[in-house]
Design a protein around this motif. Structure first.
Motif, mmCIF file in Angstrom:
data_model
loop_
_atom_site.group_PDB
_atom_site.id
_atom_site.type_symbol
_atom_site.label_atom_id
_atom_site.label_comp_id
_atom_site.label_asym_id
_atom_site.label_seq_id
_atom_site.Cartn_x
_atom_site.Cartn_y
_atom_site.Cartn_z
ATOM 1 N N VAL A 1 -9.288 27.878 -15.698
ATOM 2 C CA VAL A 1 -8.328 27.887 -14.610
ATOM 3 C C VAL A 1 -8.236 29.312 -14.060
ATOM 4 C CG1 VAL A 1 -6.987 25.981 -15.591
ATOM 5 C CG2 VAL A 1 -6.331 28.345 -16.099
ATOM 6 N N ARG A 2 -7.529 29.445 -12.955
ATOM 7 C CA ARG A 2 -7.355 30.775 -12.364
ATOM 8 C C ARG A 2 -5.869 31.079 -12.193
ATOM 9 N NH1 ARG A 2 -11.109 33.382 -7.643
ATOM 10 N NH2 ARG A 2 -9.859 35.235 -7.175
ATOM 11 N N LEU A 3 -5.489 32.306 -12.506
ATOM 12 C CA LEU A 3 -4.139 32.793 -12.277
ATOM 13 C C LEU A 3 -4.161 33.812 -11.145
ATOM 14 C CD1 LEU A 3 -2.808 33.410 -15.921
ATOM 15 C CD2 LEU A 3 -2.552 31.379 -14.507
ATOM 16 N N CYS A 4 -3.187 33.699 -10.228
ATOM 17 C CA CYS A 4 -3.116 34.582 -9.058
ATOM 18 C C CYS A 4 -1.691 35.095 -8.906
ATOM 19 C CB CYS A 4 -3.537 33.822 -7.803
ATOM 20 S SG CYS A 4 -5.132 32.994 -7.905
ATOM 21 N N LEU B 1 -8.916 35.842 -13.884
ATOM 22 C CA LEU B 1 -7.822 36.665 -13.369
ATOM 23 C C LEU B 1 -8.403 37.762 -12.490
ATOM 24 C CD1 LEU B 1 -4.802 37.366 -13.388
ATOM 25 C CD2 LEU B 1 -5.186 38.626 -15.526
ATOM 26 N N GLY B 2 -8.096 37.691 -11.193
ATOM 27 C CA GLY B 2 -8.615 38.676 -10.257
ATOM 28 C C GLY B 2 -7.976 40.036 -10.437
ATOM 29 N N THR C 1 -13.645 43.282 -10.403
ATOM 30 C CA THR C 1 -13.072 44.521 -10.919
ATOM 31 C C THR C 1 -13.540 45.759 -10.141
ATOM 32 O OG1 THR C 1 -14.828 44.589 -12.573
ATOM 33 C CG2 THR C 1 -12.725 43.612 -13.225
ATOM 34 N N GLY C 2 -14.833 46.012 -10.085
ATOM 35 C CA GLY C 2 -15.335 47.150 -9.346
ATOM 36 C C GLY C 2 -15.417 48.434 -10.145
ATOM 37 N N TYR C 3 -16.160 49.388 -9.622
ATOM 38 C CA TYR C 3 -16.422 50.621 -10.367
ATOM 39 C C TYR C 3 -15.178 51.475 -10.527
ATOM 40 C CZ TYR C 3 -16.360 53.351 -6.030
ATOM 41 O OH TYR C 3 -15.974 53.969 -4.869
ATOM 42 N N ARG C 4 -14.211 51.359 -9.622
ATOM 43 C CA ARG C 4 -13.003 52.181 -9.724
ATOM 44 C C ARG C 4 -12.154 51.802 -10.935
ATOM 45 N NH1 ARG C 4 -12.169 54.944 -4.886
ATOM 46 N NH2 ARG C 4 -13.377 54.150 -3.110
#
Length: 226
Positions: free
Chosen positions: A83-86, A115-116, A142-145
């Protein structure tokens, strides 16, 4: 090698007219990039209303990912493996009393959470994982930051994983797999809101043993799906 995108959106999105607005267009995009299957969240429940969701049409290559919201104004826990949580989009406290109650139920039912990173913060993720250590969490987009915060979280919590959607820096996926194990890295694109060709190209050129690449490509998510 089976390639399964753990992080895909079906339906119209605010960023423009996309091929994946319907199932036929999404499957054509998967074919174009040699992706065998995908876990998909519908854009309606992601950006608008998770309480009255739009069903994802059945398709053998697509696994529907419901969006769940805790509390009496939220959603029941569905029969699903992922599932996804937002929390930011749907205005609830990830590590609040209702959020933790939901997390405990998900863990008890062996349900994995997407989870974004854009929807939460490292402090709330840490509190959630500390309170419910059995909950499997896949941090997506997520990304490099976020690498320093990610390293902090992955060091502390064995059930936190990441997807590859935004891990696009030089050897970032390799670093994650070598430090934490390939079993904690899942192929994902975030498409169409983020690029899908980049993560797919990266997957084909990872400087990792073939067995690790197979886990990242699809083995890990297939295990979570049972």
């Amino acid at each position: 090698m089976r390639v399964v995108d753990v992080n895909r959106i079906l339906g119209p999105v605010p960023v423009g007219d996309v091929p994946s607005r319907d199932v036929a267009g999404l499957v054509a995009e998967l074919d174009r990039l040699a992706i065998d299957a995908a876990c998909v969240v519908h854009s309606h429940v992601l950006h608008y209303d998770p309480v009255t969701p739009v069903a994802v049409p059945g398709h053998p290559r697509l696994t529907s990912v419901p969006v769940v919201v805790p509390g009496p104004l939220g959603t029941p826990v569905p029969e699903a493996r992922i599932v996804r949580l937002c929390p930011a989009e749907h205005q609830f406290a990830l590590a609040g009393p209702q959020g933790l109650e939901l997390a405990r139920e998900l863990a008890e039912r062996n349900i994995t959470v997407l989870l974004g990173w854009e929807s939460t913060n490292a402090g709330d993720v840490h509190r959630l994982a500390a309170e419910v250590p059995a909950l499997r969490i896949v941090l997506i987009n997520t990304g490099y930051r976020a690498l320093r915060e990610l390293a902090d979280l992955l060091d502390a919590h064995a059930e936190i994983r990441v997807d590859t959607a935004s891990l696009c820096g030089h050897l970032q996926v390799e670093w994650m797999a070598n430090r934490y194990g390939a079993h904690r890295v899942l192929f994902g694109t975030g498409a169409p809101e983020t690029d899908d060709a980049g993560p797919r190209f990266q997957l084909g050129h990872l400087e990792l043993p073939a067995a690790d690449v197979e886990l990242i490509a699809g083995g890990n998510v297939l295990e979570l799906l049972g």
